[in-house]
Design a protein around this motif. Structure first.
Motif, PDB file in Angstrom:
ATOM      1  N   ALA A  88      27.803  12.909  24.981  1.00 21.79           N
ATOM      2  CA  ALA A  88      27.254  13.431  26.229  1.00 21.79           C
ATOM      3  C   ALA A  88      27.069  12.323  27.257  1.00 21.79           C
ATOM      4  CB  ALA A  88      25.930  14.133  25.969  1.00 21.79           C
ATOM      5  N   HIS A  92      31.810  13.084  31.822  1.00 23.75           N
ATOM      6  CA  HIS A  92      31.766  13.143  33.288  1.00 23.75           C
ATOM      7  C   HIS A  92      32.570  14.321  33.845  1.00 23.75           C
ATOM      8  CE1 HIS A  92      29.806   9.268  33.353  1.00 23.75           C
ATOM      9  NE2 HIS A  92      30.775   8.758  32.622  1.00 23.75           N
ATOM     10  N   ARG A  94      33.537  17.734  35.385  1.00 27.16           N
ATOM     11  CA  ARG A  94      32.868  18.743  36.202  1.00 27.16           C
ATOM     12  C   ARG A  94      33.449  20.121  35.873  1.00 27.16           C
ATOM     13  NH1 ARG A  94      29.800  16.384  40.080  1.00 27.16           N
ATOM     14  NH2 ARG A  94      30.216  14.192  40.550  1.00 27.16           N
ATOM     15  N   LEU A 136      22.147   8.505  25.143  1.00 26.98           N
ATOM     16  CA  LEU A 136      21.480   9.116  26.284  1.00 26.98           C
ATOM     17  C   LEU A 136      20.083   8.524  26.435  1.00 26.98           C
ATOM     18  CD1 LEU A 136      22.239  12.916  25.797  1.00 26.98           C
ATOM     19  CD2 LEU A 136      23.115  11.486  27.642  1.00 26.98           C
ATOM     20  N   ASP A 141      16.446  14.830  32.514  1.00 28.60           N
ATOM     21  CA  ASP A 141      17.732  14.921  33.195  1.00 28.60           C
ATOM     22  C   ASP A 141      18.886  14.727  32.221  1.00 28.60           C
ATOM     23  OD1 ASP A 141      16.478  15.402  35.576  1.00 28.60           O
ATOM     24  OD2 ASP A 141      16.693  13.356  36.350  1.00 28.60           O
ATOM     25  N   HIS A 142      18.698  13.838  31.270  1.00 27.53           N
ATOM     26  CA  HIS A 142      19.747  13.590  30.282  1.00 27.53           C
ATOM     27  C   HIS A 142      19.799  14.692  29.237  1.00 27.53           C
ATOM     28  CE1 HIS A 142      21.098   9.243  31.088  1.00 27.53           C
ATOM     29  NE2 HIS A 142      20.537   9.739  32.179  1.00 27.53           N
ATOM     30  N   LYS A 145      22.182  16.865  30.684  1.00 26.86           N
ATOM     31  CA  LYS A 145      23.544  16.370  30.486  1.00 26.86           C
ATOM     32  C   LYS A 145      24.057  16.732  29.091  1.00 26.86           C
ATOM     33  CE  LYS A 145      26.431  12.361  31.407  1.00 26.86           C
ATOM     34  NZ  LYS A 145      26.494  10.988  31.922  1.00 26.86           N
ATOM     35  N   ARG A 148      25.102  20.332  29.145  1.00 27.15           N
ATOM     36  CA  ARG A 148      26.398  20.504  29.820  1.00 27.15           C
ATOM     37  C   ARG A 148      27.546  20.136  28.891  1.00 27.15           C
ATOM     38  NH1 ARG A 148      23.348  18.479  34.079  1.00 27.15           N
ATOM     39  NH2 ARG A 148      24.191  16.364  33.890  1.00 27.15           N
ATOM     40  N   TRP A 149      27.379  19.061  28.110  1.00 28.20           N
ATOM     41  CA  TRP A 149      28.422  18.678  27.149  1.00 28.20           C
ATOM     42  C   TRP A 149      28.584  19.768  26.092  1.00 28.20           C
ATOM     43  CZ3 TRP A 149      28.866  18.103  21.925  1.00 28.20           C
ATOM     44  CH2 TRP A 149      30.033  17.498  21.463  1.00 28.20           C
TER      45      TRP A 149
END
Length: 388
Positions: A88, A92, A94, A136, A141-142, A145, A148-149
């Motif tokens: 993660a 990067h 999107r 991470l 916030d992480h 992330k 999202r991964w």
């Protein structure tokens, strides 16, 4: 139906995990996993985040679940952080939400599934499975992330829905409390990883060797990330299934109609192949092979008043229930380890009341074995879940 004929074996190959084939041996597994679930609940007794999360979900009128499920999710956060933090951190790409929608096209037909799987295999190998050199940062916030991964892999759709609620909970707290929460979840994971190897490690002997020996052959494959998940994730799903069964059991027993959903890898075919017939909600056994556990469960179903359905693929197992029928249908999902938690979440979200039984070992040709191995379950476990 898939024309490939899996081979049967009295002593099946141990691919990643295995429960003993004899009933007493797999009974021992269910005793062990229940013991570890009890230890987890005792270890997290008094964890403030769990009680706070109950208040948060009530305040925001979200679906309420039991403390057992919230303890599972607290542990799951730490396990996924430990398992995929480096991937993660290096991620990067999107357009994660677009990828999620693309992955859902796999259930639309063979051509769509093949096209999506090619995209997924490319992304797995070139982007998603690549780990960075740093972890991470322990920060909400992480945590976002990491989610999202997980979403970008297409393997954690149901888990991400739950984790996004926890993310909203963390963002509602002062930063120091959120960081402390994540630190505690990671410490719990460190304990669980050590303890689960002691209690459940005898059932997962080949996970690490499978990952090592198949690292190259799984490149460019859509199931790369699914098939290379770590040993702690097997143990998490084993304990998670136990906790979910406990949490959802009362509602399951109160349902008017019950079904057992099982994978195609359980079929034992005779010389003419499996003769199951297509019905509205899967395939129904016609009793062509007496020794087949699908046949045995179908006979049991007629006696105990439940339906048995063979489901070709996990993505086709459930459809959204009409609001008027929510809570009326109980299902027992039979699956291999890594599909237990996600299957429970999905069934519950669609209005079913779920329970699950673990396949004694994995063996499907799609993920685990080139020829396929006929799989089995502990029938005593199935019967016990149907008893009030």
């Amino acid at each position: 139906m898939n024309p490939m004929t899996p081979r049967a074996s009295m002593t099946p190959e141990v691919i990643t995990y295995a429960l003993p084939e004899n009933a007493s041996g797999s009974d021992a597994f269910y005793h062990d996993v229940s013991q570890l679930a009890d230890e987890l609940l005792e270890t997290t007794k008094g964890e403030k985040a769990v009680s706070d999360f109950v208040s948060f979900t009530a305040e925001h009128e979200l679906e309420l679940m039991s403390n057992q499920v919230y303890v599972l999710e607290f542990l799951m956060i730490g396990v996924l952080w430990r398992s995929y933090g480096k991937q993660a951190a290096a991620f990067h790409l999107r357009g994660t939400s677009l990828l999620t929608r693309i992955y859902r096209l796999r259930s639309k037909g063979k051509q769509q599934r093949e096209a999506v799987n090619r995209v997924k295999g490319f992304l797995n190998t070139t982007v998603l499975a690549k780990a960075g050199t740093t972890e991470l940062n322990i920060h909400p916030d992480h945590f976002g992330k990491l989610i999202r991964w997980l979403a970008a892999t297409g393997e954690f759709e149901e888990e991400c829905k739950r984790l996004n609620i926890w993310k909203a909970y963390l963002l509602s707290k002062p930063l120091n409390e959120s960081i402390s929460f994540l630190e505690r979840a990671i410490r719990l994971t460190d304990w669980f990883e050590r303890r689960s190897v002691i209690v459940l490690g005898c059932y997962t002997p080949n996970v690490d060797s499978f990952r090592e020996h198949h690292a190259q052959s799984l490149k460019w494959k859509e199931n790369l990330i699914f098939c290379t998940r770590g040993r702690v994730e097997y143990h998490l799903n084993m304990v998670g299934a136990e906790l979910m069964n406990r949490a959802f059991r009362d509602c399951f027993l109160q349902t008017k109609e019950k079904k057992v959903l099982l994978p195609i890898c359980m079929r034992l075919r005779g010389e003419i192949g499996c003769r199951a017939v297509r019905v509205e909600d899967g395939y129904a056994c016609t009793g062509c092979v007496k020794e087949c556990q699908v046949n045995q469960m179908t006979v049991l179903g007629k006696e105990k008043q439940f339906q048995v359905r063979i489901i070709p693929h996990a993505s086709t197992a459930f459809e959204q229930l009409d609001d008027r029928r929510k809570g009326e249908i109980g299902i027992i999902g039979i699956a291999c380890v890594l599909q237990l938690i996600s299957g429970g979440y999905k069934a519950k979200s669609l209005g079913f009341e779920p329970q699950c039984v673990l396949l004694n070992y994995c063996g499907c040709a799609r993920h685990w074995h080139p020829d396929g191995i006929v799989t089995h379950i502990n029938l005593n476990r199935l019967k016990s879940l149907l008893e009030s």
